[in-house]
Design an enzyme around this catalytic site. Sequence first.
Site, PDB file in Angstrom:
ATOM      1  N   ARG A   1      30.788  48.836  34.007  1.00 33.58           N
ATOM      2  CA  ARG A   1      29.892  47.742  34.399  1.00 33.58           C
ATOM      3  C   ARG A   1      28.523  48.313  34.718  1.00 33.58           C
ATOM      4  O   ARG A   1      28.406  49.189  35.594  1.00 33.58           O
ATOM      5  CB  ARG A   1      30.415  47.012  35.649  1.00 33.58           C
ATOM      6  CG  ARG A   1      31.835  46.467  35.541  1.00 33.58           C
ATOM      7  CD  ARG A   1      31.907  45.194  34.717  1.00 33.58           C
ATOM      8  NE  ARG A   1      33.289  44.849  34.392  1.00 33.58           N
ATOM      9  CZ  ARG A   1      33.980  43.917  35.018  1.00 33.58           C
ATOM     10  NH1 ARG A   1      33.435  43.229  35.999  1.00 33.58           N
ATOM     11  NH2 ARG A   1      35.227  43.657  34.657  1.00 33.58           N
TER      12      ARG A   1
ATOM     13  N   GLU B   1      26.182  47.825  36.643  1.00 34.69           N
ATOM     14  CA  GLU B   1      25.701  47.228  37.893  1.00 34.69           C
ATOM     15  C   GLU B   1      24.399  47.905  38.281  1.00 34.69           C
ATOM     16  O   GLU B   1      24.345  49.119  38.399  1.00 34.69           O
ATOM     17  CB  GLU B   1      26.717  47.468  39.025  1.00 34.69           C
ATOM     18  CG  GLU B   1      28.125  47.025  38.726  1.00 34.69           C
ATOM     19  CD  GLU B   1      28.336  45.538  38.944  1.00 34.69           C
ATOM     20  OE1 GLU B   1      27.367  44.869  39.335  1.00 34.69           O
ATOM     21  OE2 GLU B   1      29.459  45.068  38.697  1.00 34.69           O
TER      22      GLU B   1
ATOM     23  N   ARG C   1      31.016  48.048  47.347  1.00 39.50           N
ATOM     24  CA  ARG C   1      32.134  47.525  46.548  1.00 39.50           C
ATOM     25  C   ARG C   1      32.007  47.809  45.060  1.00 39.50           C
ATOM     26  O   ARG C   1      32.945  47.634  44.306  1.00 39.50           O
ATOM     27  CB  ARG C   1      32.230  45.989  46.698  1.00 39.50           C
ATOM     28  CG  ARG C   1      32.394  45.481  48.086  1.00 39.50           C
ATOM     29  CD  ARG C   1      32.570  43.965  48.109  1.00 39.50           C
ATOM     30  NE  ARG C   1      31.577  43.252  47.317  1.00 39.50           N
ATOM     31  CZ  ARG C   1      30.315  43.028  47.689  1.00 39.50           C
ATOM     32  NH1 ARG C   1      29.890  43.469  48.845  1.00 39.50           N
ATOM     33  NH2 ARG C   1      29.479  42.369  46.912  1.00 39.50           N
ATOM     34  N   HIS C   2      30.804  48.193  44.617  1.00 39.55           N
ATOM     35  CA  HIS C   2      30.566  48.276  43.176  1.00 39.55           C
ATOM     36  C   HIS C   2      30.482  49.708  42.657  1.00 39.55           C
ATOM     37  O   HIS C   2      29.816  50.556  43.237  1.00 39.55           O
ATOM     38  CB  HIS C   2      29.281  47.530  42.811  1.00 39.55           C
ATOM     39  CG  HIS C   2      29.433  46.053  42.941  1.00 39.55           C
ATOM     40  ND1 HIS C   2      29.019  45.366  44.050  1.00 39.55           N
ATOM     41  CD2 HIS C   2      29.981  45.141  42.099  1.00 39.55           C
ATOM     42  CE1 HIS C   2      29.305  44.074  43.887  1.00 39.55           C
ATOM     43  NE2 HIS C   2      29.897  43.922  42.709  1.00 39.55           N
TER      44      HIS C   2
ATOM     45  N   GLU D   1      37.314  41.005  47.439  1.00 38.03           N
ATOM     46  CA  GLU D   1      37.971  40.639  46.183  1.00 38.03           C
ATOM     47  C   GLU D   1      38.544  41.884  45.528  1.00 38.03           C
ATOM     48  O   GLU D   1      37.821  42.853  45.296  1.00 38.03           O
ATOM     49  CB  GLU D   1      36.945  39.997  45.238  1.00 38.03           C
ATOM     50  CG  GLU D   1      37.543  39.650  43.891  1.00 38.03           C
ATOM     51  CD  GLU D   1      36.498  39.639  42.778  1.00 38.03           C
ATOM     52  OE1 GLU D   1      35.409  39.094  42.968  1.00 38.03           O
ATOM     53  OE2 GLU D   1      36.811  40.211  41.715  1.00 38.03           O
TER      54      GLU D   1
ATOM     55  N   SER E   1      40.754  39.435  39.838  1.00 40.03           N
ATOM     56  CA  SER E   1      40.477  38.133  39.224  1.00 40.03           C
ATOM     57  C   SER E   1      41.576  37.890  38.202  1.00 40.03           C
ATOM     58  O   SER E   1      42.056  38.839  37.573  1.00 40.03           O
ATOM     59  CB  SER E   1      39.158  38.131  38.460  1.00 40.03           C
ATOM     60  OG  SER E   1      38.090  38.216  39.346  1.00 40.03           O
TER      61      SER E   1
ATOM     62  N   ARG F   1      39.176  49.560  44.674  1.00 40.82           N
ATOM     63  CA  ARG F   1      39.020  48.600  45.780  1.00 40.82           C
ATOM     64  C   ARG F   1      40.329  48.430  46.539  1.00 40.82           C
ATOM     65  O   ARG F   1      40.344  48.344  47.760  1.00 40.82           O
ATOM     66  CB  ARG F   1      38.551  47.243  45.245  1.00 40.82           C
ATOM     67  CG  ARG F   1      37.101  47.243  44.879  1.00 40.82           C
ATOM     68  CD  ARG F   1      36.632  45.807  44.711  1.00 40.82           C
ATOM     69  NE  ARG F   1      35.319  45.752  44.112  1.00 40.82           N
ATOM     70  CZ  ARG F   1      34.701  44.628  43.778  1.00 40.82           C
ATOM     71  NH1 ARG F   1      35.292  43.470  43.979  1.00 40.82           N
ATOM     72  NH2 ARG F   1      33.507  44.656  43.241  1.00 40.82           N
TER      73      ARG F   1
HETATM   74  P1  AMO Z   1      36.632  40.989  37.124  1.00 44.49           P
HETATM   75  O1  AMO Z   1      35.333  41.205  36.472  1.00 44.49           O
HETATM   76  O2  AMO Z   1      36.643  40.112  38.344  1.00 44.49           O
HETATM   77  O3  AMO Z   1      37.680  40.333  36.125  1.00 44.49           O
HETATM   78  O4  AMO Z   1      37.280  42.383  37.506  1.00 44.49           O
HETATM   79  C1  AMO Z   1      38.608  42.464  37.983  1.00 44.49           C
HETATM   80  C2  AMO Z   1      38.672  43.358  39.216  1.00 44.49           C
HETATM   81  O5  AMO Z   1      38.132  44.640  38.913  1.00 44.49           O
HETATM   82  C3  AMO Z   1      37.449  45.164  40.029  1.00 44.49           C
HETATM   83  N1  AMO Z   1      36.033  45.343  39.721  1.00 44.49           N
HETATM   84  C4  AMO Z   1      35.263  46.360  40.198  1.00 44.49           C
HETATM   85  N2  AMO Z   1      35.552  47.393  41.011  1.00 44.49           N
HETATM   86  C5  AMO Z   1      34.566  48.248  41.309  1.00 44.49           C
HETATM   87  N3  AMO Z   1      33.312  48.143  40.835  1.00 44.49           N
HETATM   88  C6  AMO Z   1      32.964  47.120  40.009  1.00 44.49           C
HETATM   89  N4  AMO Z   1      31.728  47.029  39.527  1.00 44.49           N
HETATM   90  C7  AMO Z   1      33.970  46.172  39.658  1.00 44.49           C
HETATM   91  N5  AMO Z   1      33.979  45.066  38.885  1.00 44.49           N
HETATM   92  C8  AMO Z   1      35.237  44.584  38.943  1.00 44.49           C
HETATM   93  C9  AMO Z   1      37.618  44.168  41.146  1.00 44.49           C
HETATM   94  C10 AMO Z   1      37.839  42.887  40.392  1.00 44.49           C
HETATM   95  O6  AMO Z   1      38.538  41.940  41.162  1.00 44.49           O
HETATM   96  N6  AMO Z   1      39.067  40.365  32.741  1.00 44.49           N
HETATM   97  C11 AMO Z   1      38.991  39.929  34.145  1.00 44.49           C
HETATM   98  C12 AMO Z   1      40.333  40.031  34.805  1.00 44.49           C
HETATM   99  C13 AMO Z   1      41.328  39.031  34.277  1.00 44.49           C
HETATM  100  O7  AMO Z   1      41.040  37.826  34.359  1.00 44.49           O
HETATM  101  O8  AMO Z   1      42.405  39.448  33.784  1.00 44.49           O
HETATM  102  C14 AMO Z   1      37.968  40.798  34.868  1.00 44.49           C
HETATM  103  O9  AMO Z   1      37.534  41.834  34.417  1.00 44.49           O
HETATM  104  O10 AMO Z   1      38.749  44.546  41.910  1.00 44.49           O
END
Ligand code: AMO
Length: 451
Positions: free
Chosen positions: A217, A219, A225-226, A365, A368, A416
């Site tokens: 990602r 970001e 958290r990211h 969170e 998802s 996380r």
């Molecule tokens: P989403 O984008 O919410 O959903 O990501 C799912 C989970 O991945 C973790 N996460 C992260 N952890 C650390 N840094 C980040 N930048 C980051 N982004 C996400 C979180 C988050 O809840 N395809 C969907 C999932 C699905 O519907 O099956 C998805 O990627 O814990």
Amino acid sequence: MSVRTLSVEAVSKVGAEVTIKGWVNARRNMGKIVFLDIRDRAGTIQTVGVPSQMTPESVERLKEVRLEWVLELKGAVQERGAKQKNPNSPTGAVELLIKELKVLAKAEPLPLDLEDEKIGLGIHLDYLPITLRSEKYRALFKIQAEIVRGFRDYLNAQGFTEIQAPKIVAAAAEGGADVFEVKYLKNKATLAQSPQFYKQIMVGVFERVFAVGNCFRAEQHATTRHLNEFTGLDLEFGMIEDHHDVMNLETELLRHILNHLDKTVSSELKLWSYIRPELPEKIPYFKLREVQELIKKETGVDHTNEPDLEPGEEKWLGNYVQEKHHSDFVFITHYPTAKRPMYTYPDEADPEFTKSFDLLFRGVEITSGGQRFNDYNQLVQSMKNKGLNPEDFKFYLESFQYGMPPEGGLGLGLERLTARLLGVDNVKEATLFPRDLNRIDLQLSPPEYKQ
Ligand code: AMO
């Protein structure tokens, strides 16, 4: 070469001559006698160098030995005196009386004290190849490995097949701008934000699949958290009724993982602020709008038209469900259709909202998930509604043209989850080699970062 004995195996070999191999974890000089704690993959063991009991070369070598040197030590295992026994260590009843000492690798003097808890995150990250050797971080990443093992074991037992999804992909699965573009030979590609498309495609093949893999990602902000690269624990399965099947599966999956950790890493958990999470039979769940109404009623803050909760509101809700429902987890369902990715299934009764969910764990969170479109025409329409060109997703769409059952799944962020379990504030601390705005192992200097 003599057979190697691991530190913990020495406990059952009192009186025997054994060979121990490992790193010097600690050195204590008591006059002419030297105590070395030797660390190997199984644990640590105290060894004692008494000059009169050692070969002359070994006595000379021992003088030089420092922390992190790698040694091969031959000697007799002996029981420690009653007062010297350490009940807190699995090897605390014994020690090795060194006869021969061989140096397998020398180490430079350490730049910091590995067990110093106050070194700060920046220094910790600068020296990861060695700070990861400290007791606490070995414990943390052992626990993380067992979380992954628990995830795999549970899903394998439920008839899921593990898949490897590609990380070089053509389209952004999750939408949004946070994709890394990469030069791909003569073309452009992106790094996968998640295995979303591939796990869905594979439901058409295996019905139930899971993947453990890196997600990328782009970001642009620094938060606790990211990460720019995280480990996704993803699963996807067919023949569901709706998103509740996915939520129920995640509840039992988490229960299995927690039980698995109790069985495999209970002593490692004690080194961190681990409090076993409260996980009720059924995790409480609320619709987003219900939560926002609740927050408005309880705190006076009116965010009832917002598409998501703010981090402070997630924290508030985490405390609320802990107090009122004795649960460290809470599902939030029915996020707005406009804000969820194009694959998300809307609620037939209220199509503005989706049969999707987030799982909050202690106010953050961690997952998802939800039900997905499985009907080809509906999926194509959803893409168009979001301004996407179905032509760009032709490959993914093939699955849905040729028979896809009602299906759903979820993505769980490993780092996380680990951080929340262990009371670690910053997710980077629960990431082996975190990538963030300012760091790919080493700090990125500002000019390099701009390029
Ligand atoms: P989403 O984008 O919410 O959903 O990501 C799912 C989970 O991945 C973790 N996460 C992260 N952890 C650390 N840094 C980040 N930048 C980051 N982004 C996400 C979180 C988050 O809840 N395809 C969907 C999932 C699905 O519907 O099956 C998805 O990627 O814990």
